[in-house]
Design a protein around this motif. Sequence first.
Motif, PDB file in Angstrom:
ATOM      1  N   ALA A 187       0.701  -1.080   0.061  1.00 21.87           N
ATOM      2  CA  ALA A 187       0.095  -0.128  -0.055  1.00 21.87           C
ATOM      3  C   ALA A 187       0.755   1.226  -0.219  1.00 21.87           C
ATOM      4  N   ILE A 188       1.880   1.359   0.775  1.00 21.33           N
ATOM      5  CA  ILE A 188       2.905   2.402   0.829  1.00 21.33           C
ATOM      6  C   ILE A 188       3.561   2.678  -0.748  1.00 21.33           C
ATOM      7  N   MET A 189       3.774   1.259  -1.156  1.00 18.65           N
ATOM      8  CA  MET A 189       4.440   1.574  -2.515  1.00 18.65           C
ATOM      9  C   MET A 189       3.586   2.375  -3.581  1.00 18.65           C
ATOM     10  N   VAL A 190       2.262   1.685  -3.597  1.00 17.87           N
ATOM     11  CA  VAL A 190       1.288   2.116  -4.312  1.00 17.87           C
ATOM     12  C   VAL A 190       0.823   3.557  -4.161  1.00 17.87           C
ATOM     13  N   LEU A 191       0.635   4.074  -3.080  1.00 17.13           N
ATOM     14  CA  LEU A 191       0.350   5.380  -2.603  1.00 17.13           C
ATOM     15  C   LEU A 191       1.642   6.257  -3.078  1.00 17.13           C
ATOM     16  N   SER A 192       2.689   6.086  -2.954  1.00 19.95           N
ATOM     17  CA  SER A 192       3.995   6.697  -3.322  1.00 19.95           C
ATOM     18  C   SER A 192       3.834   6.881  -4.979  1.00 19.95           C
ATOM     19  N   VAL A 193       3.574   5.860  -5.497  1.00 17.32           N
ATOM     20  CA  VAL A 193       3.487   5.985  -7.238  1.00 17.32           C
ATOM     21  C   VAL A 193       2.399   6.702  -7.593  1.00 17.32           C
ATOM     22  N   CYS A 194       1.196   7.003  -6.729  1.00 18.55           N
ATOM     23  CA  CYS A 194       0.206   7.720  -7.069  1.00 18.55           C
ATOM     24  C   CYS A 194       0.629   9.327  -6.879  1.00 18.55           C
TER      25      CYS A 194
END
Length: 380
Positions: free
Chosen positions: A189-196
């Motif tokens: 989730a942290i990685m996905v939010l960072s990409v967003c």
Amino acid sequence: MKKAYNQTWIDNLHIQQQAAEWKSKNLLTPAQEEQVKEHFPEKFYRPGLFVKIGLFCFAVVACSFFIGFLSLFWVDTHSDTGFSVLSLIACGCFIFVLEFLIRDRKLFHSGVDNALLYAAVAAAMVPMFMLFNHAPLWAYCLAALAIIIPATLRYADLLGPIAIFGLVFTLLTDLMMKFALGKALLPFAIMVLSVCIYILVRKSRDIYYRECRQILEVLSLVTFYLGGNYLVVREANAIISGLNVSIAPQIAFAPLFYFFTLAIPVAYIVSGLKKPDRMLLIVGLLAFAFSIHTYFHYFSILTVSQGLTLAGALMIAGAVALIKYLHTPKHGISDEQDRKNNLADLQALIAAEKLGVTPHQPGLEFGGGTFGGGGAGEVY
């Protein structure tokens, strides 16, 4: 959101900074730089660093004194409601003075306006903690975001994006920690939010938020890497599970996080060289160094002193080899700082043409019969 500072002056300030950079590379003469300043003026008050620090400290003391003076005439300061109302009144006064100084004194991140902004934001948050002291963490995050986001959009303060970034990830962590599956999926989730966040801020091209955008880009790159780093995930998993052990137990999907630990820094470095993007390259190099530390943390066969000596020797040898190799540009990459190939020359020529002058640079003489000028004749 309406902006507090003069947008035209900020654009002109950016142009002046670009002209100063061209002058440092001998693409513009001092006279041409002065012409740029005349054509693109700005009238902000921007003191030096030490003066700015002094003004900031003075403004903080003045704000504290004002709240203390105001409390002398306030009847109900002992109850939470009374102190909250006092804080809101102080917040309104700080914002009024801030807007007046920006409009009348032409302040632009000069220390005083920064201190007034922080004092206003802090005073606006006081009622949230005084009146709702038993609220869940996610509620505090949402309330703080409702205050800090509009303040950042209006004043573009550099601490704003840092606070927003931290609050968003705190909110995400708090919500996902409430159920078991969320704990397991937290790194992803942290990685996905960072990409967003990275994709979202990259779409912005407004000079007004240029530095705020750069801060968010760096933070999102860092959190994307840390979210997939094996060492961070393994140790954080032990902390979340409440395990008090010297060596954290193995985690699920360990091979995947091994891959992330190595692949993400390499992707950063390759992308930073191809674009080229100095910020991406530097973050990639730092991430690669941390990946090496991650490997040696669990699989090291050397002592600390031996590892540091070997790493230093390899870095020095690699730096020397790359400097020699890139002394002559290869694939558009050079060891020269901020090399823009011929793009800066072209921009300087365009700017000089608009100003009615010509740039002074060896090999780009105009009217002398050499290559690059309108007066080129037999001597090509």
